[in-house]
Design a protein around this motif. Structure first.
Motif, PDB file in Angstrom:
ATOM      1  N   ILE A  45     -38.434  66.304  74.865  1.00 12.47           N
ATOM      2  CA  ILE A  45     -38.870  66.410  76.262  1.00 12.47           C
ATOM      3  C   ILE A  45     -38.248  67.635  76.909  1.00 12.47           C
ATOM      4  O   ILE A  45     -38.923  68.420  77.593  1.00 12.47           O
ATOM      5  N   SER A  46     -36.956  67.821  76.689  1.00 16.65           N
ATOM      6  CA  SER A  46     -36.265  68.963  77.277  1.00 16.65           C
ATOM      7  C   SER A  46     -36.857  70.276  76.778  1.00 16.65           C
ATOM      8  O   SER A  46     -37.107  71.209  77.564  1.00 16.65           O
ATOM      9  N   HIS A  47     -37.088  70.356  75.471  1.00 15.51           N
ATOM     10  CA  HIS A  47     -37.600  71.605  74.900  1.00 15.51           C
ATOM     11  C   HIS A  47     -38.969  71.951  75.461  1.00 15.51           C
ATOM     12  O   HIS A  47     -39.219  73.113  75.847  1.00 15.51           O
ATOM     13  N   TYR A  48     -39.868  70.963  75.526  1.00 15.06           N
ATOM     14  CA  TYR A  48     -41.224  71.273  75.954  1.00 15.06           C
ATOM     15  C   TYR A  48     -41.342  71.434  77.461  1.00 15.06           C
ATOM     16  O   TYR A  48     -42.282  72.072  77.944  1.00 15.06           O
ATOM     17  N   LEU A  49     -40.402  70.893  78.218  1.00 12.82           N
ATOM     18  CA  LEU A  49     -40.382  71.200  79.653  1.00 12.82           C
ATOM     19  C   LEU A  49     -39.892  72.627  79.882  1.00 12.82           C
ATOM     20  O   LEU A  49     -40.343  73.310  80.810  1.00 12.82           O
ATOM     21  N   GLN A  50     -38.966  73.092  79.042  1.00 14.52           N
ATOM     22  CA  GLN A  50     -38.480  74.461  79.172  1.00 14.52           C
ATOM     23  C   GLN A  50     -39.489  75.481  78.644  1.00 14.52           C
ATOM     24  O   GLN A  50     -39.634  76.554  79.219  1.00 14.52           O
ATOM     25  N   GLN A  51     -40.141  75.127  77.559  1.00 19.15           N
ATOM     26  CA  GLN A  51     -41.060  76.070  76.915  1.00 19.15           C
ATOM     27  C   GLN A  51     -42.319  75.318  76.488  1.00 19.15           C
ATOM     28  O   GLN A  51     -42.515  75.023  75.312  1.00 19.15           O
ATOM     29  N   PRO A  52     -43.189  75.024  77.449  1.00 15.59           N
ATOM     30  CA  PRO A  52     -44.375  74.227  77.116  1.00 15.59           C
ATOM     31  C   PRO A  52     -45.371  75.025  76.294  1.00 15.59           C
ATOM     32  O   PRO A  52     -45.496  76.254  76.459  1.00 15.59           O
ATOM     33  N   PRO A  53     -46.092  74.377  75.385  1.00  9.81           N
ATOM     34  CA  PRO A  53     -47.191  75.063  74.700  1.00  9.81           C
ATOM     35  C   PRO A  53     -48.249  75.457  75.715  1.00  9.81           C
ATOM     36  O   PRO A  53     -48.356  74.850  76.793  1.00  9.81           O
ATOM     37  N   GLY A  54     -49.021  76.483  75.392  1.00  6.68           N
ATOM     38  CA  GLY A  54     -49.982  77.020  76.349  1.00  6.68           C
ATOM     39  C   GLY A  54     -50.916  75.986  76.939  1.00  6.68           C
ATOM     40  O   GLY A  54     -51.192  76.000  78.150  1.00  6.68           O
ATOM     41  N   TRP A  55     -51.406  75.063  76.121  1.00  8.73           N
ATOM     42  CA  TRP A  55     -52.372  74.086  76.610  1.00  8.73           C
ATOM     43  C   TRP A  55     -51.760  73.108  77.609  1.00  8.73           C
ATOM     44  O   TRP A  55     -52.472  72.483  78.404  1.00  8.73           O
ATOM     45  N   ALA A  56     -50.423  72.966  77.596  1.00 12.55           N
ATOM     46  CA  ALA A  56     -49.760  71.982  78.458  1.00 12.55           C
ATOM     47  C   ALA A  56     -49.173  72.587  79.723  1.00 12.55           C
ATOM     48  O   ALA A  56     -48.689  71.852  80.582  1.00 12.55           O
ATOM     49  N   TRP A  66     -37.050  62.531  89.435  1.00  9.76           N
ATOM     50  CA  TRP A  66     -35.789  62.363  88.698  1.00  9.76           C
ATOM     51  C   TRP A  66     -36.010  62.289  87.186  1.00  9.76           C
ATOM     52  O   TRP A  66     -35.086  61.977  86.439  1.00  9.76           O
ATOM     53  N   GLY A  67     -37.220  62.586  86.728  1.00  8.66           N
ATOM     54  CA  GLY A  67     -37.533  62.403  85.311  1.00  8.66           C
ATOM     55  C   GLY A  67     -36.632  63.211  84.394  1.00  8.66           C
ATOM     56  O   GLY A  67     -36.050  62.678  83.440  1.00  8.66           O
ATOM     57  N   TYR A  68     -36.522  64.523  84.650  1.00  8.83           N
ATOM     58  CA  TYR A  68     -35.703  65.360  83.774  1.00  8.83           C
ATOM     59  C   TYR A  68     -34.230  65.009  83.910  1.00  8.83           C
ATOM     60  O   TYR A  68     -33.476  65.087  82.923  1.00  8.83           O
ATOM     61  N   ARG A  69     -33.816  64.623  85.092  1.00 10.62           N
ATOM     62  CA  ARG A  69     -32.419  64.206  85.275  1.00 10.62           C
ATOM     63  C   ARG A  69     -32.092  63.031  84.365  1.00 10.62           C
ATOM     64  O   ARG A  69     -31.029  62.995  83.731  1.00 10.62           O
ATOM     65  N   LEU A  70     -33.007  62.074  84.268  1.00  7.81           N
ATOM     66  CA  LEU A  70     -32.781  60.904  83.421  1.00  7.81           C
ATOM     67  C   LEU A  70     -32.809  61.278  81.947  1.00  7.81           C
ATOM     68  O   LEU A  70     -31.895  60.935  81.188  1.00  7.81           O
ATOM     69  N   THR A  71     -33.854  61.992  81.520  1.00 11.94           N
ATOM     70  CA  THR A  71     -34.000  62.250  80.088  1.00 11.94           C
ATOM     71  C   THR A  71     -32.909  63.182  79.568  1.00 11.94           C
ATOM     72  O   THR A  71     -32.381  62.973  78.477  1.00 11.94           O
TER      73      THR A  71
END
Length: 379
Positions: A45-56, A66-71
């Motif tokens: 989750i952390s990786h793809y929030l930082q560097q999402p693939p183009g389609w996302a 608070w989603g990222y804070r929790l994960t």
């Protein structure tokens, strides 16, 4: 509980001791497996929030706030908890590392090779992750990319190990699988000691993200409430090369179908919105704060940006990996995404991004760009 090491006639050592058995290894292993699984999923989750693939890029969710804070808090907490669990797991099995002959067949050689990869990848993954929480990188390779790639090696090794050892694990999974087990009391004591160690390191570090326990945050590198305007800072203005000379004559430039510029006074005179949003860093610390600024979507509307456009944010920062970041439409158009100009009712401290910074819900702290000087509409 302790093993005795004996050497006979110069041969390899032989171990005599209790709890170096399949039942103990299974009990500790399932705890370690649970920690690794949570750490792996939250790491993705952390990786793809930082560097999402183009389609996302335009569909990543900006809620819950608070989603990222929790994960990310879970990611770091389970990674730290995995350290005593991994050491305990290795303790239960280490006599077998000295088994003789070291290789009995091709299948046995492959099994030992898989275990070597498993142990090496988990040790490297966990301890480099621990050093990342302190922002210490004593290695020549890029941390984030290596950490991500190594995570796949580690989880693949775990799954392969489970598949190979499935019959042994199944035979020793339940407490009653070994009737009249004389080691049961000592095993319970050993597991209790391991869980105490896990609880201790968790209690001493988790307060950096779970603020009700900030009083016990004795070992984590950040403490909620410490820093300018009662908020921690990872990278100061001085470290980013932000000087009074660079800030002189600051303008916000918005590049879009209808480009424009704003001075600081013009920016602060626009309609403002306040929101309580967390700043959540990849190192594991996070804290809610009261931000005030101009909604980013208002700035984009003024530039007549399309509603599905991505945005590039450019900082005055020099030499940082995140001096230029991009934001998908789902974040850019969220009403809580602000170009903040004040924190806690006061103008931003220079270390927090004065004159303006981005703050958005459910977004990694490294992407909450400080010292913003340019916003570009991407089509």
């Amino acid at each position: 509980m302790n093993a005795r090491l004996e050497s006979v006639g110069g041969r390899l050592p032989r171990f005599r001791g209790r709890l170096h058995d399949a039942r103990t290894a299974t009990v500790v292993g399932r705890l370690l497996g649970a920690a690794v699984a949570v750490c792996f999923v939250t790491g993705l989750i952390s990786h793809y929030l930082q560097q999402p693939p183009g389609w996302a890029a335009n569909v990543l969710p900006s809620r819950p706030v608070w989603g990222y804070r929790l994960t990310q808090g879970l990611h770091v907490a389970t990674g730290i908890a995995a350290i005593p669990l991994l050491l305990a797991k290795l303790w239960t099995v280490y006599p077998r590392l000295f088994g003789w002959p070291p290789v009995k067949s091709v299948a046995h050689a492959l099994e030992r090779l898989s275990i070597a990869v498993l142990v090496a990848s988990l040790l490297l993954e966990i301890f480099t992750g621990l050093l990342d929480t302190t922002q210490w990188y004593p290695w020549p390779f890029p941390f984030r990319q290596t950490h991500f790639a190594l995570a796949w090696v580690a989880i693949g090794s775990v799954l392969l190990h489970i598949a190979v050892k499935a019959p042994v694990i199944a035979a020793h999974w339940r407490r009653g699988s070994a009737p009249a087990d004389p080691d049961a009391p000592d095993r319970r004591s050993f597991v209790a000691a391991v869980l105490t160690a896990v609880g201790g390191v968790t209690l001493a570090t988790v307060g950096q993200s779970f603020t009700p326990l900030k009083a016990t945050d004795l070992l984590a590198p950040r403490r909620p409430g410490d820093g300018p305007q009662a908020l921690p800072v990872n990278r100061t203005a001085a470290q980013a090369g932000i000087t009074g000379t660079r800030l002189a004559g600051w303008r916000l430039r918005v590049a879009g179908p209808t480009p424009y510029e704003l001075t600081y006074r013009q920016l602060t005179s626009l309609p403002q919105r306040s929101a309580v949003l967390p700043i959540s860093c990849v190192e594991g610390w996070s804290q809610n704060a009261h931000w005030t600024g101009v909604p980013l979507r208002d700035l984009l509307d003024r530039a007549q940006a399309p509603h599905d456009a991505r945005v590039r944010i450019v900082s005055l920062e020099r030499g940082g990996n995140y001096a230029v970041t991009e934001m998908g439409a789902s974040y850019a158009r969220d009403p809580l995404t602000l170009l903040a100009v004040s924190l806690g009712g006061r103008p931003l401290d220079h270390d927090h991004g004065y004159p303006a910074r981005v703050i958005a819900p459910n977004r990694p702290g490294v992407l909450q760009t400080k010292w913003v000087t340019r916003i570009e509409v991407l089509t």
